[in-house]
Write an enzyme that holds these catalytic residues in place. Structure first.
Site, short mmCIF file in Angstrom:
data_model
loop_
_atom_site.label_atom_id
_atom_site.label_comp_id
_atom_site.label_asym_id
_atom_site.label_seq_id
_atom_site.Cartn_x
_atom_site.Cartn_y
_atom_site.Cartn_z
N VAL A 1 -2.12 12.75 -7.25
CA VAL A 1 -3.28 12.00 -7.75
C VAL A 1 -2.97 10.50 -7.83
O VAL A 1 -3.80 9.66 -7.49
CB VAL A 1 -3.77 12.56 -9.10
CG1 VAL A 1 -4.90 11.71 -9.68
CG2 VAL A 1 -4.22 14.01 -8.95
N CYS A 2 -1.76 10.16 -8.25
CA CYS A 2 -1.39 8.74 -8.35
C CYS A 2 -1.35 8.08 -6.97
O CYS A 2 -1.76 6.93 -6.82
CB CYS A 2 -0.04 8.59 -9.04
SG CYS A 2 -0.07 9.10 -10.78
N THR A 3 -0.88 8.80 -5.98
CA THR A 3 -0.85 8.26 -4.62
C THR A 3 -2.27 8.10 -4.08
O THR A 3 -2.60 7.07 -3.48
CB THR A 3 -0.01 9.18 -3.69
OG1 THR A 3 1.32 9.25 -4.23
CG2 THR A 3 0.04 8.64 -2.28
#
Length: 154
Positions: free
Chosen positions: A44-46
């Site tokens: 999700v962060c990427t």
């Protein structure tokens, strides 16, 4: 205590992923999108970082600089930025002082650092605080606020 809409951007310094000093006060007169995220190279962060990257030109056109903050090291940020061609500033908050300064909470279970985005206007006043573990919606919300700033300024 968490920062909220109408609060002034706190003064802070940090080292960016290139090893250069970052001073929040040097951005007064420019809009900022500051987003806290849990960890480099997680799914999700990427996705969130790449979505900020894909919309970066629009952020710039709207007069805003994007700043991503997590507790990862600068070395991790360098790899993350290089691998995903991230054109914006990444700051390391390995002592979690910035997270505390902004009042960014952990997730519901207290295990994962929170994901919160702040939009700060040119006068250093917070105009949006968006807290959601869903990554991509942060970009939409931030752009919406910046577009409204742009229309109001005209």
């Amino acid at each position: 205590m968490s920062l909220k809409i109408g609060d002034k951007l706190p003064k802070f310094t940090a080292i960016n992923s290139n090893g250069n000093a970052f001073d929040s006060q040097s951005f007064i007169g420019k809009s900022l999108v500051i987003y806290f995220y849990p960890k480099d190279e997680t799914r999700v962060c990427t996705e969130q970082a790449c979505s900020f990257r894909d919309n970066y030109e629009e952020f710039k056109e709207l007069g805003a600089e994007v700043i991503g903050i997590s507790s990862d090291s600068n070395k991790s940020h360098q790899k993350f930025a290089s691998k995903h061609q991230l054109p914006f500033i990444l700051l390391s908050d390995n002592d979690k002082k910035l997270r505390k300064l902004f009042g960014v909470p952990n997730d519901l279970f207290g295990l994962i650092p929170g994901r919160v985005t702040y939009v700060v206007n040119k006068n250093g006043i917070i105009e949006m605080v968006f807290n959601s573990m869903s990554g991509k919606i942060h970009i939409e919300k931030a752009l919406e606020i910046l577009r409204n700033q742009s229309h109001t300024a005209k």
